[in-house]
Design a protein around this motif. Structure first.
Motif, PDB file in Angstrom:
ATOM      1  N   ASP A 169       0.841  -1.194   0.000  1.00  0.00           N
ATOM      2  CA  ASP A 169       0.000   0.000   0.000  1.00  0.00           C
ATOM      3  C   ASP A 169       0.878   1.247   0.000  1.00  0.00           C
ATOM      4  OD1 ASP A 169       0.618   0.785   2.752  1.00  0.00           O
ATOM      5  OD2 ASP A 169      -0.775  -0.761   3.401  1.00  0.00           O
ATOM      6  N   GLY A 170       0.244   2.398  -0.093  1.00  0.00           N
ATOM      7  CA  GLY A 170       0.978   3.653  -0.168  1.00  0.00           C
ATOM      8  C   GLY A 170       1.805   3.954   1.071  1.00  0.00           C
ATOM      9  N   SER A 171       1.298   3.605   2.244  1.00  0.00           N
ATOM     10  CA  SER A 171       2.043   3.859   3.484  1.00  0.00           C
ATOM     11  C   SER A 171       3.332   3.043   3.532  1.00  0.00           C
ATOM     12  CB  SER A 171       1.188   3.527   4.707  1.00  0.00           C
ATOM     13  OG  SER A 171       0.093   4.400   4.786  1.00  0.00           O
ATOM     14  N   GLN A 172       3.251   1.784   3.125  1.00  0.00           N
ATOM     15  CA  GLN A 172       4.460   0.951   3.087  1.00  0.00           C
ATOM     16  C   GLN A 172       5.456   1.491   2.069  1.00  0.00           C
ATOM     17  OE1 GLN A 172       3.110  -3.066   2.393  1.00  0.00           O
ATOM     18  NE2 GLN A 172       2.562  -3.376   4.540  1.00  0.00           N
ATOM     19  N   ALA A 173       4.977   2.018   0.960  1.00  0.00           N
ATOM     20  CA  ALA A 173       5.858   2.613  -0.045  1.00  0.00           C
ATOM     21  C   ALA A 173       6.622   3.791   0.554  1.00  0.00           C
ATOM     22  CB  ALA A 173       5.051   3.056  -1.264  1.00  0.00           C
ATOM     23  N   VAL A 174       5.917   4.656   1.276  1.00  0.00           N
ATOM     24  CA  VAL A 174       6.559   5.808   1.919  1.00  0.00           C
ATOM     25  C   VAL A 174       7.630   5.332   2.895  1.00  0.00           C
ATOM     26  CG1 VAL A 174       6.176   7.751   3.505  1.00  0.00           C
ATOM     27  CG2 VAL A 174       4.581   7.346   1.605  1.00  0.00           C
ATOM     28  N   GLU A 175       7.320   4.315   3.698  1.00  0.00           N
ATOM     29  CA  GLU A 175       8.278   3.787   4.678  1.00  0.00           C
ATOM     30  C   GLU A 175       9.518   3.223   3.992  1.00  0.00           C
ATOM     31  OE1 GLU A 175       6.221   0.934   7.134  1.00  0.00           O
ATOM     32  OE2 GLU A 175       4.670   2.394   7.652  1.00  0.00           O
ATOM     33  N   LEU A 176       9.331   2.439   2.920  1.00  0.00           N
ATOM     34  CA  LEU A 176      10.477   1.827   2.237  1.00  0.00           C
ATOM     35  C   LEU A 176      11.391   2.874   1.607  1.00  0.00           C
ATOM     36  CD1 LEU A 176       8.912  -1.350   0.596  1.00  0.00           C
ATOM     37  CD2 LEU A 176      10.753  -1.282   2.278  1.00  0.00           C
ATOM     38  N   VAL A 177      10.829   3.910   1.034  1.00  0.00           N
ATOM     39  CA  VAL A 177      11.648   4.957   0.412  1.00  0.00           C
ATOM     40  C   VAL A 177      12.496   5.672   1.459  1.00  0.00           C
ATOM     41  CG1 VAL A 177      11.511   7.196  -0.755  1.00  0.00           C
ATOM     42  CG2 VAL A 177      10.186   5.272  -1.601  1.00  0.00           C
ATOM     43  N   GLN A 178      11.999   5.749   2.687  1.00  0.00           N
ATOM     44  CA  GLN A 178      12.732   6.444   3.740  1.00  0.00           C
ATOM     45  C   GLN A 178      13.877   5.611   4.306  1.00  0.00           C
ATOM     46  OE1 GLN A 178       9.567   7.559   6.425  1.00  0.00           O
ATOM     47  NE2 GLN A 178       8.999   9.317   5.164  1.00  0.00           N
ATOM     48  N   VAL A 179      13.859   4.283   4.127  1.00  0.00           N
ATOM     49  CA  VAL A 179      14.902   3.447   4.724  1.00  0.00           C
ATOM     50  C   VAL A 179      15.807   2.753   3.709  1.00  0.00           C
ATOM     51  CG1 VAL A 179      13.582   3.032   6.831  1.00  0.00           C
ATOM     52  CG2 VAL A 179      13.410   1.407   4.935  1.00  0.00           C
ATOM     53  N   ASP A 180      15.485   2.802   2.428  1.00  0.00           N
ATOM     54  CA  ASP A 180      16.274   2.105   1.421  1.00  0.00           C
ATOM     55  C   ASP A 180      16.468   3.010   0.208  1.00  0.00           C
ATOM     56  OD1 ASP A 180      17.667   0.058   0.173  1.00  0.00           O
ATOM     57  OD2 ASP A 180      16.102  -1.429   0.456  1.00  0.00           O
ATOM     58  N   LEU A 181      17.531   2.779  -0.535  1.00  0.00           N
ATOM     59  CA  LEU A 181      17.781   3.553  -1.743  1.00  0.00           C
ATOM     60  C   LEU A 181      16.842   3.073  -2.842  1.00  0.00           C
ATOM     61  CD1 LEU A 181      19.415   5.616  -3.371  1.00  0.00           C
ATOM     62  CD2 LEU A 181      20.989   3.753  -3.941  1.00  0.00           C
ATOM     63  N   VAL A 182      16.031   3.978  -3.345  1.00  0.00           N
ATOM     64  CA  VAL A 182      15.076   3.691  -4.412  1.00  0.00           C
ATOM     65  C   VAL A 182      15.367   4.661  -5.543  1.00  0.00           C
ATOM     66  CG1 VAL A 182      12.632   3.691  -5.048  1.00  0.00           C
ATOM     67  CG2 VAL A 182      13.319   2.861  -2.801  1.00  0.00           C
ATOM     68  N   HIS A 183      15.467   4.135  -6.765  1.00  0.00           N
ATOM     69  CA  HIS A 183      15.726   4.981  -7.933  1.00  0.00           C
ATOM     70  C   HIS A 183      14.450   5.368  -8.667  1.00  0.00           C
ATOM     71  CE1 HIS A 183      19.713   3.034  -7.389  1.00  0.00           C
ATOM     72  NE2 HIS A 183      20.093   4.276  -7.617  1.00  0.00           N
ATOM     73  N   LEU A 184      13.392   4.554  -8.535  1.00  0.00           N
ATOM     74  CA  LEU A 184      12.134   4.830  -9.224  1.00  0.00           C
ATOM     75  C   LEU A 184      11.007   4.138  -8.472  1.00  0.00           C
ATOM     76  CD1 LEU A 184      11.394   4.986 -12.940  1.00  0.00           C
ATOM     77  CD2 LEU A 184      10.024   3.434 -11.573  1.00  0.00           C
ATOM     78  N   VAL A 185       9.841   4.782  -8.456  1.00  0.00           N
ATOM     79  CA  VAL A 185       8.656   4.203  -7.833  1.00  0.00           C
ATOM     80  C   VAL A 185       7.649   3.879  -8.934  1.00  0.00           C
ATOM     81  CG1 VAL A 185       6.746   4.602  -6.236  1.00  0.00           C
ATOM     82  CG2 VAL A 185       8.998   5.536  -5.720  1.00  0.00           C
ATOM     83  N   LEU A 186       7.224   2.623  -8.976  1.00  0.00           N
ATOM     84  CA  LEU A 186       6.146   2.170  -9.867  1.00  0.00           C
ATOM     85  C   LEU A 186       4.963   1.920  -8.935  1.00  0.00           C
ATOM     86  CD1 LEU A 186       5.116   1.208 -12.636  1.00  0.00           C
ATOM     87  CD2 LEU A 186       6.104  -1.034 -12.120  1.00  0.00           C
TER      88      LEU A 186
END
Length: 172
Positions: free
Chosen positions: A60-77
């Protein structure tokens, strides 16, 4: 269209690409796939893993926000319609919390002109209609990554590869 199995919903997972299928590459881009449908997440992850991307999955969107804050992400799909935060709401939070540009591609079964306008106003790179086509996803993600990060470096040749190669202009 991507095959979409319908397993039961579960916790977010991280996946690594199969070792034998990945071409050697100095830089592996990380793609966060956020969709409330587990089958869609896993089908997209499998396809991207085979192409040498590192994938992270959020339900879900909340988990996406959490993952971006703790891991290096280059793109969000990211899917538009998810519990807790929609794709656009999650992306807005992500943009507010990051100090760098992060491209996002929105997936939706409801690609109305109004939603597409909202997505572009939110600086989403592209909107892909669902059900998604694997080739469209790959092409769109690669264009977004090149636009933001430049072309992927070519794999470096190993010295033994040069030694076994015939000289230029000769026919083996």
């Amino acid at each position: 269209m991507l095959p979409v199995p319908r397993p039961t919903e579960g916790e977010p997972t991280k996946t690594e690409p199969p070792k034998a299928e990945c071409a050697p590459c100095e830089t592996r881009f990380s793609i966060l796939i956020a969709d409330d449908d587990r089958g869609t997440r896993e089908a997209l992850a499998e396809m991207l893993d085979r192409r040498g991307f590192r994938t992270m999955l959020a339900a879900d969107g909340s988990q996406a926000v959490e993952l971006v804050q703790v891991d290096l992400v280059h793109l969000v799909l990211i899917d538009m319609h998810m519990p807790r935060l929609t794709g656009l709401e999650a992306f807005a939070v992500i943009r507010q919390t990051l100090d760098r540009l992060l491209p996002a591609v929105l997936m939706t079964a409801d690609a109305t002109n109004d939603l597409i306008r909202q997505a572009f106003a939110a600086q989403v790179y592209s909107v892909i209609p669902k059900p998604v086509n694997g080739n469209v996803v790959l092409h769109t993600l690669e264009r977004a990554l090149v636009k933001v990060y430049g072309p992927r470096p070519e794999p470096k040749e190993k010295p033994e590869d040069k030694a076994s190669a015939p000289p230029p202009g000769t026919v083996p």
